[in-house]
Scaffold this motif. Structure first.
Motif, short mmCIF file in Angstrom:
data_model
loop_
_atom_site.label_atom_id
_atom_site.label_comp_id
_atom_site.label_asym_id
_atom_site.label_seq_id
_atom_site.Cartn_x
_atom_site.Cartn_y
_atom_site.Cartn_z
N ARG A 9 43.95 26.19 37.04
CA ARG A 9 42.77 27.01 36.78
C ARG A 9 42.98 27.96 35.61
O ARG A 9 42.14 28.09 34.72
N LYS A 27 35.59 32.83 35.33
CA LYS A 27 35.77 32.01 36.52
C LYS A 27 35.31 30.59 36.23
O LYS A 27 34.37 30.37 35.46
N MET A 93 34.46 26.51 43.09
CA MET A 93 35.63 26.41 42.22
C MET A 93 36.25 25.02 42.23
O MET A 93 36.55 24.45 41.19
N HIS A 179 39.20 35.95 45.37
CA HIS A 179 40.26 35.39 44.53
C HIS A 179 41.35 34.74 45.39
O HIS A 179 41.86 33.66 45.05
N GLU A 182 40.23 31.39 46.55
CA GLU A 182 40.33 30.39 45.48
C GLU A 182 41.76 29.89 45.34
O GLU A 182 42.02 28.70 45.17
#
Length: 255
Positions: A9, A27, A93, A179, A182
């Motif tokens: 990511r 993001k 995500m 966060h 994720e």
């Protein structure tokens, strides 16, 4: 069987912000609006109708308009890759991570290496704010003084400054929790890939009669899979190892 491990990511975010500067992409969920994907393909071919891309899209129907532009570009340039629009527009995500990993691989293979002027191609428009399905945290209103029982020792109502600070801290906590979620999803994603590799190696190593050179390679792969670092210990009897779950079949991509 070949296993492709895409960029993380953080690596993808760094690549996007370098390629599409001065866009501020914080993001991967921002990619769900479709505008980022349009810019990536435009950076390769330079012929997308960028005036039709909605860079400040806030609603899902606006995201769909952007993906229509992207789908036409895929058809025009004969890009044989289904676009999972129904999942990408949800701005999750994991879905956008997987599609962006494929797009980075495609960009590496077909980019001409020219510097891309994202601002000029977008007529000055930029992507500034990530979409969010989370409501903005607000401070809980203080109880009315008329609703409280009269008391000489009643505490003072919080000041406007303390309420604002509470709201700010609540927002920071919510952002940190999102966060962490994720990171957990990304961890599980790569753990499943490594688990599949481990099973393939174990199955192959159990075959009688394979050449010694291949067995040496399999042993080396197992050493890497089972190696540890300082501060990390393998759980005894594997009690803390998550139970194996079947993964969805991954489509083998061709270019």
């Amino acid at each position: 069987m070949s296993v492709y491990v895409g960029e993380s990511r953080g690596e993808l975010l760094a690549w996007l912000n370098d390629l599409l500067a001065p866009n501020d992409i914080k993001k991967l969920e921002q990619c769900g609006t479709g505008a980022v994907y349009c810019q990536v393909i435009d950076s390769i071919y330079g012929d997308l109708p960028m005036h039709r891309v909605k860079f400040n899209a806030k609603m899902e129907y606006e995201y769909l308009d952007n993906f229509k532009v992207l789908q036409k570009a895929f058809k025009q340039h004969q890009i044989d890759k289904p676009i999972p629009v129904d999942r990408l527009v949800k701005c999750k995500m994991q879905d956008n991570l997987e599609f962006l990993q494929w797009m980075k691989k495609y960009w590496d293979m077909h980019s001409r290496g020219d510097e891309y002027d994202a601002t000029a191609r977008a007529n000055g428009a930029t992507i500034t704010a990530p979409p969010s399905s989370r409501p903005t945290p607000t401070a809980r209103p203080a109880a009315s003084s008329s609703a409280r029982a009269p008391s000489a020792a009643a505490p003072r109502a919080p000041s406007a400054t303390s309420s604002a600070r509470l709201t700010e801290l609540t927002g920071q906590v919510n952002e940190m929790q999102a966060h962490c979620l994720e990171l957990e999803k990304e961890r599980d994603f790569y753990f499943d890939k490594l688990r599949n590799i481990e099973l393939i190696v174990q199955e192959r190593a159990a075959i009688d009669g394979i050449e010694q050179s291949e067995r040496d390679v399999l042993s080396r792969v197992q050493e890497i899979l089972y190696s540890t670092t300082d501060g990390f210990e393998v759980p005894e009897n594997g009690n803390d190892v998550p139970a194996e779950e079947p993964l969805a079949d991954e489509e083998e991509e061709t270019f």
